[in-house]
Every structure is written in C-alpha cells, then in structure tokens.
Write a protein that holds these residues in place. Structure first.
Motif, mmCIF file in Angstrom:
data_model
loop_
_atom_site.group_PDB
_atom_site.id
_atom_site.type_symbol
_atom_site.label_atom_id
_atom_site.label_comp_id
_atom_site.label_asym_id
_atom_site.label_seq_id
_atom_site.Cartn_x
_atom_site.Cartn_y
_atom_site.Cartn_z
ATOM 1 N N LEU A 64 113.685 35.354 31.953
ATOM 2 C CA LEU A 64 113.704 35.952 33.294
ATOM 3 C C LEU A 64 113.476 34.816 34.290
ATOM 4 O O LEU A 64 112.533 34.025 34.135
ATOM 5 C CB LEU A 64 112.603 37.001 33.404
ATOM 6 C CG LEU A 64 112.470 37.816 34.683
ATOM 7 C CD1 LEU A 64 113.757 38.536 35.012
ATOM 8 C CD2 LEU A 64 111.333 38.809 34.526
ATOM 9 N N TYR A 65 114.339 34.714 35.278
ATOM 10 C CA TYR A 65 114.263 33.642 36.255
ATOM 11 C C TYR A 65 113.960 34.224 37.626
ATOM 12 O O TYR A 65 114.630 35.143 38.098
ATOM 13 C CB TYR A 65 115.576 32.855 36.310
ATOM 14 C CG TYR A 65 115.824 32.048 35.056
ATOM 15 C CD1 TYR A 65 116.347 32.654 33.913
ATOM 16 C CD2 TYR A 65 115.515 30.694 35.000
ATOM 17 C CE1 TYR A 65 116.553 31.929 32.751
ATOM 18 C CE2 TYR A 65 115.721 29.959 33.848
ATOM 19 C CZ TYR A 65 116.240 30.591 32.718
ATOM 20 O OH TYR A 65 116.436 29.865 31.567
ATOM 21 N N TYR A 66 112.950 33.651 38.264
ATOM 22 C CA TYR A 66 112.552 34.089 39.589
ATOM 23 C C TYR A 66 112.802 32.976 40.607
ATOM 24 O O TYR A 66 112.393 31.832 40.398
ATOM 25 C CB TYR A 66 111.065 34.420 39.643
ATOM 26 C CG TYR A 66 110.668 35.699 38.970
ATOM 27 C CD1 TYR A 66 109.941 35.688 37.792
ATOM 28 C CD2 TYR A 66 110.996 36.933 39.530
ATOM 29 C CE1 TYR A 66 109.549 36.867 37.172
ATOM 30 C CE2 TYR A 66 110.612 38.116 38.913
ATOM 31 C CZ TYR A 66 109.890 38.067 37.737
ATOM 32 O OH TYR A 66 109.509 39.240 37.132
ATOM 33 N N CYS A 67 113.403 33.343 41.708
ATOM 34 C CA CYS A 67 113.461 32.476 42.875
ATOM 35 C C CYS A 67 112.293 32.861 43.778
ATOM 36 O O CYS A 67 111.940 34.051 43.882
ATOM 37 C CB CYS A 67 114.794 32.659 43.591
ATOM 38 S SG CYS A 67 115.062 31.552 44.983
ATOM 39 N N ALA A 68 111.663 31.889 44.400
ATOM 40 C CA ALA A 68 110.495 32.188 45.225
ATOM 41 C C ALA A 68 110.461 31.263 46.436
ATOM 42 O O ALA A 68 111.065 30.183 46.442
ATOM 43 C CB ALA A 68 109.210 32.044 44.417
ATOM 44 N N LEU A 69 109.719 31.698 47.433
ATOM 45 C CA LEU A 69 109.656 30.995 48.724
ATOM 46 C C LEU A 69 108.205 30.860 49.149
ATOM 47 O O LEU A 69 107.394 31.776 48.962
ATOM 48 C CB LEU A 69 110.423 31.837 49.753
ATOM 49 C CG LEU A 69 110.282 31.538 51.238
ATOM 50 C CD1 LEU A 69 111.000 30.259 51.584
ATOM 51 C CD2 LEU A 69 110.844 32.689 52.054
ATOM 52 N N SER A 70 107.879 29.721 49.727
ATOM 53 C CA SER A 70 106.562 29.540 50.312
ATOM 54 C C SER A 70 106.681 28.566 51.466
ATOM 55 O O SER A 70 107.572 27.716 51.469
ATOM 56 C CB SER A 70 105.577 28.998 49.282
ATOM 57 O OG SER A 70 104.289 28.818 49.853
ATOM 58 N N ALA A 81 109.977 25.568 54.881
ATOM 59 C CA ALA A 81 109.896 26.401 53.687
ATOM 60 C C ALA A 81 110.197 25.602 52.422
ATOM 61 O O ALA A 81 111.053 24.719 52.413
ATOM 62 C CB ALA A 81 110.868 27.573 53.792
ATOM 63 N N PHE A 82 109.466 25.935 51.368
ATOM 64 C CA PHE A 82 109.729 25.405 50.042
ATOM 65 C C PHE A 82 110.379 26.508 49.212
ATOM 66 O O PHE A 82 109.957 27.666 49.258
ATOM 67 C CB PHE A 82 108.435 24.979 49.339
ATOM 68 C CG PHE A 82 107.969 23.607 49.705
ATOM 69 C CD1 PHE A 82 107.400 23.345 50.944
ATOM 70 C CD2 PHE A 82 108.097 22.559 48.806
ATOM 71 C CE1 PHE A 82 106.974 22.081 51.282
ATOM 72 C CE2 PHE A 82 107.661 21.283 49.132
ATOM 73 C CZ PHE A 82 107.095 21.044 50.371
ATOM 74 N N LEU A 83 111.373 26.155 48.433
ATOM 75 C CA LEU A 83 112.005 27.096 47.522
ATOM 76 C C LEU A 83 111.721 26.669 46.087
ATOM 77 O O LEU A 83 111.667 25.463 45.784
ATOM 78 C CB LEU A 83 113.521 27.166 47.742
ATOM 79 C CG LEU A 83 114.034 28.174 48.766
ATOM 80 C CD1 LEU A 83 113.780 29.608 48.328
ATOM 81 C CD2 LEU A 83 113.474 27.905 50.147
ATOM 82 N N PHE A 84 111.505 27.658 45.248
ATOM 83 C CA PHE A 84 111.106 27.434 43.866
ATOM 84 C C PHE A 84 111.981 28.258 42.923
ATOM 85 O O PHE A 84 112.450 29.330 43.283
ATOM 86 C CB PHE A 84 109.658 27.900 43.633
ATOM 87 C CG PHE A 84 108.625 27.286 44.541
ATOM 88 C CD1 PHE A 84 108.472 27.719 45.849
ATOM 89 C CD2 PHE A 84 107.795 26.285 44.072
ATOM 90 C CE1 PHE A 84 107.514 27.175 46.686
ATOM 91 C CE2 PHE A 84 106.824 25.726 44.901
ATOM 92 C CZ PHE A 84 106.687 26.168 46.202
ATOM 93 N N TRP A 85 112.127 27.757 41.706
ATOM 94 C CA TRP A 85 112.622 28.559 40.593
ATOM 95 C C TRP A 85 111.553 28.554 39.514
ATOM 96 O O TRP A 85 111.083 27.502 39.098
ATOM 97 C CB TRP A 85 113.926 28.012 40.019
ATOM 98 C CG TRP A 85 115.131 28.460 40.774
ATOM 99 C CD1 TRP A 85 115.842 27.757 41.708
ATOM 100 C CD2 TRP A 85 115.786 29.737 40.666
ATOM 101 N NE1 TRP A 85 116.882 28.512 42.188
ATOM 102 C CE2 TRP A 85 116.869 29.724 41.556
ATOM 103 C CE3 TRP A 85 115.561 30.880 39.888
ATOM 104 C CZ2 TRP A 85 117.733 30.813 41.701
ATOM 105 C CZ3 TRP A 85 116.408 31.953 40.039
ATOM 106 C CH2 TRP A 85 117.484 31.923 40.941
ATOM 107 N N TYR A 86 111.171 29.779 39.120
ATOM 108 C CA TYR A 86 110.243 29.963 38.018
ATOM 109 C C TYR A 86 111.001 30.570 36.844
ATOM 110 O O TYR A 86 111.895 31.401 37.023
ATOM 111 C CB TYR A 86 109.095 30.899 38.406
ATOM 112 C CG TYR A 86 107.997 30.226 39.176
ATOM 113 C CD1 TYR A 86 108.120 29.968 40.537
ATOM 114 C CD2 TYR A 86 106.825 29.826 38.537
ATOM 115 C CE1 TYR A 86 107.122 29.327 41.239
ATOM 116 C CE2 TYR A 86 105.813 29.190 39.241
ATOM 117 C CZ TYR A 86 105.967 28.944 40.581
ATOM 118 O OH TYR A 86 104.969 28.307 41.271
ATOM 119 N N VAL A 87 110.581 30.198 35.630
ATOM 120 C CA VAL A 87 111.166 30.775 34.425
ATOM 121 C C VAL A 87 110.068 31.495 33.658
ATOM 122 O O VAL A 87 108.934 31.003 33.551
ATOM 123 C CB VAL A 87 111.851 29.703 33.557
ATOM 124 C CG1 VAL A 87 110.889 28.605 33.131
ATOM 125 C CG2 VAL A 87 112.517 30.329 32.331
#
Lengths: 111, 116
Positions: B88-94, B32-38
C-alpha cells in the motif's frame, strides 16, 4: 534500536466498553501522533501531542481522547467504543525535522 | 486545508512492467514537502522518498518521483515492477514551520499488486 511500540496488536471489544491503546517510543521524540487507517480513506489524524500534557485535536478527534504524562508514552482512549471505531490505529513519533517513525499498529474490532 | 488525492485505489501490474502511481495535492503553503510512504502487510508504514524542490527528481530503492509545483503533482514511478513491490503506497503532504515539519496529511492510498 529506535522504535515505536504499540500494545496490544489485536483487540476485540464490545460496543460501549472502554478501550485503551498504548504507544511507547524510546527516542525521546517530543511529538507523537495517533492515526487511524481505513480502506479508501487512508491515514487520518486523530490527535497530536507536542510534549507532555500538550495535546491538540487532529482532523477526526470525536469519540477519542488522549493522555501523555511521560514523553515516552502516548495513550489513546475510547470511552464507550462504537462499531464505527473498528479500525487499525497507528501511533507515530518524530522530533524537529526528522521523519516520522510509525508503530506496527493496533487492529481494533468493536462488536 | 491541505489535501492529497490518489485517484487509483488499486493498481495491478505484471512483473517487469513500469509503475506509475498518481498523486496530486492542494496546499496554500509554498514550502510544502511531499512524501511517499510504503506500507507492507503486517509492518509499519515507512518513508520511501520525499521532496520539496520543484522539478527535481528524487530517487530511493529504485523508485523515483519529481515534484511539479505548477501542476501540484508528485507521481511515484519505477521502471520495472517486482513482486516484492506489492504494498500500500501513501502520498502525503506537510509544511515546514519554524524548522520542523507540521502534521502529515495523507492521501487515501493506492494498493499496488504485482503479479507474475
């Protein structure tokens, strides 16, 4: 300048009307996405398109359909819009293991 | 299926104080890859940083995060908040499948408000 363009930016529709949201990209990305953004729910995936006429449902496809007849364009269609479809809709694209490129969003109000 | 949890809906800070936004996840995939989007107001969400390497610190634009697979966490940190960090900060997974990313699964998002 590589980008994802969404039209229109703002849209007001009456309940029961049909809605067409357009997304274009100039990067020849194979994969495109439609998400909706709602407070407290984040970004939820509606549909994925892997290429022309190769579309798959996302997590919340009910009430939506999509069309991709050209690689550069990916449309989201709401047949008979409902008030609970009021949201901000984001289109995104990517290729291979590239990062997502998001559009600026379409803010839809259904009254 | 995959899921990402961001428990704080709103974090309010005074400028200069440290930032920590929490993110935990669930996935059956080991790659899994983890991401932070702003996401700044009236702009497009954009990638802030990403990682798939366990226990390795990843940094970008003053923010950093370390993926801890043992605790399924990927918290976002910054040593000193700035007014311009309000967003707004989003954590995401792929997961990576056949050399390309699968769909992104996002958390609910955390709004960071930095006050003077």
């Amino acid at each position: 300048d590589m980008k994802v363009t969404q039209m229109p930016r703002y849209l007001i529709k009456r309940m029961g009307e049909n809605v067409l949201l357009e997304c274009g990209q100039d990067m020849s990305h194979e994969t495109m996405y439609w998400y909706r953004q709602d407070p407290g729910l984040g970004l939820q995936l509606i549909y994925i398109s892997y290429d022309v006429d190769s579309n798959s449902e996302g997590d919340i496809p009910k009430g939506y359909r999509v069309s991709r007849k050209k690689r550069e364009h990916f449309s989201l269609i709401l047949d008979s819009a409902k008030t609970n479809q009021t949201s901000v809709y984001f289109c995104a694209s990517r290729t291979g293991n590239s990062d997502y490129t998001f559009g600026s969003g379409t803010r839809l109000l259904v009254i | 299926g995959d899921s990402v949890t961001q428990k704080e809906g709103l974090v309010t800070l005074t400028e200069g104080l440290p930032v920590m936004l929490n993110c935990t996840y669930q996935t059956i995939y080991s790659n899994a890859f983890l991401f932070w989007y702003v996401h700044y107001l009236n702009e497009s969400p954009r990638l802030l940083l990403k990682s798939s390497t366990d226990n390795k610190r990843t940094e970008h634009q003053g923010f950093h995060a370390t993926l801890h697979k043992s605790s399924s966490s990927f918290h976002l940190q910054k040593s000193s908040a700035q007014l311009s960090d309000s967003a707004l900060y989003y954590c995401a997974l792929s997961e990576m499948l056949s050399g390309s990313f699968n769909k992104l699964t996002f958390g609910a998002g955390t709004r960071l408000a930095v006050c003077p």
